[in-house]
Design a protein around this motif. Sequence first.
Motif, PDB file in Angstrom:
ATOM      1  N   ALA A 112       9.453  37.482  -8.203  1.00 50.66           N
ATOM      2  CA  ALA A 112      10.031  38.504  -9.081  1.00 50.66           C
ATOM      3  C   ALA A 112      11.544  38.598  -8.888  1.00 50.66           C
ATOM      4  N   ALA A 113      12.208  37.440  -8.917  1.00 52.92           N
ATOM      5  CA  ALA A 113      13.643  37.401  -8.632  1.00 52.92           C
ATOM      6  C   ALA A 113      14.493  37.623  -9.881  1.00 52.92           C
ATOM      7  N   SER A 114      13.861  37.648 -11.058  1.00 54.22           N
ATOM      8  CA  SER A 114      14.667  37.770 -12.284  1.00 54.22           C
ATOM      9  C   SER A 114      15.107  39.214 -12.488  1.00 54.22           C
ATOM     10  N   LYS A 115      16.374  39.380 -12.901  1.00 60.01           N
ATOM     11  CA  LYS A 115      16.902  40.726 -13.172  1.00 60.01           C
ATOM     12  C   LYS A 115      17.764  40.685 -14.421  1.00 60.01           C
ATOM     13  N   LEU A 116      17.540  41.637 -15.316  1.00 61.38           N
ATOM     14  CA  LEU A 116      18.361  41.710 -16.529  1.00 61.38           C
ATOM     15  C   LEU A 116      19.835  41.838 -16.156  1.00 61.38           C
ATOM     16  N   GLY A 117      20.685  41.075 -16.835  1.00 56.16           N
ATOM     17  CA  GLY A 117      22.125  41.141 -16.587  1.00 56.16           C
ATOM     18  C   GLY A 117      22.597  40.277 -15.434  1.00 56.16           C
ATOM     19  N   ALA A 118      21.664  39.645 -14.736  1.00 59.36           N
ATOM     20  CA  ALA A 118      22.011  38.783 -13.591  1.00 59.36           C
ATOM     21  C   ALA A 118      21.664  37.326 -13.953  1.00 59.36           C
ATOM     22  N   PRO A 119      22.219  36.357 -13.194  1.00 56.51           N
ATOM     23  CA  PRO A 119      21.872  34.964 -13.482  1.00 56.51           C
ATOM     24  C   PRO A 119      20.358  34.746 -13.438  1.00 56.51           C
ATOM     25  N   ALA A 120      19.832  34.066 -14.443  1.00 56.94           N
ATOM     26  CA  ALA A 120      18.390  33.798 -14.492  1.00 56.94           C
ATOM     27  C   ALA A 120      18.031  32.824 -13.376  1.00 56.94           C
ATOM     28  N   PRO A 121      16.991  33.117 -12.579  1.00 53.49           N
ATOM     29  CA  PRO A 121      16.624  32.209 -11.478  1.00 53.49           C
ATOM     30  C   PRO A 121      16.327  30.800 -12.000  1.00 53.49           C
TER      31      PRO A 121
END
Lengths: 69, 229
Positions: B188-197
């Motif tokens: 669950a490393a994906s975060k909106l507004g952050a680099p996509a894993p």
Amino acid sequence: MNYPLPTDPTQTVNALYGVAFQMRIHTEVSNRPATFIIDREGILRYERRATTYGDRPKPNDILAELKKL
Amino acid sequence: MHTSRLLPLLLLAISVSGVESAERSPAEWLSWFAEQWDESSWTAGNQRGRYMRPLDDTGWKARMKTLQGLVSAGQESIPALQQALESEHTSTRILAAQTLGYLAPGASKDVMLRRLSVEKDAATRLYLVDSISMQGGASSRDELSSWRKRESNGDVKRHVGYALERGGEGLDGSISATLLGWKRETMAASKLGAPAPDFVLQTVSGKSVRLSDYRGKRAVVLVFVYGDT
């Protein structure tokens, strides 16, 4: 339209995006259907995680999101 | 002076990673999973029952960690997994049946075939069939053919068909290697507004796809569909 169709037999990429092992379908423990949009700079801009089988964005919803980029 | 202040920090880091690597025995992994998995929290039902984990579910993370912990322990996990096939807890039996496939070759086909003939839960039967086939070799062909005639669930029947088509070809070694090399911290490393894993996957036609290859070139619509593994 051409698009690559990769498979994830270990669900490790499904786990990376937090959707692994969350839905029962065809008698399997499968991933939760989900759609993500990543902009040209590689930033995650949109996500939709299904809460039912049919819960997915319509093509127009995705086009509208792409236009926002 | 400086070394004495630095030393406790270093030791702490070492002991944390030590605990991480030898965290649980195979039997402990399975009982930990059973504790973490809340069978009552399935949501979104239809006539066949409830099918979706809630959005804030953490059970899937325990399932993923347990799967990797058991595969990492290798052949040592097999006795605990065979025992878990008799568990009262259905999700534990499903997970045990699935994990035995990743430990191919070496998990006993006979034990799995025996369980298949008495198993009430269709998903457990489906993963038993897959895992029997992943052990490779043609020796279970006759048993699976005769099971296909007795099997009542269409999906399980279909998987028996896949198993027979594979014709003795066992597990692809790169699959368990991927699982062994997987880092749990990336869950669950994906975060909106952050680099996509980033990730690399193989397509059905055998080509490699790396997400970051599109960086600077094109936007990407990443769609997770479900399908047969």
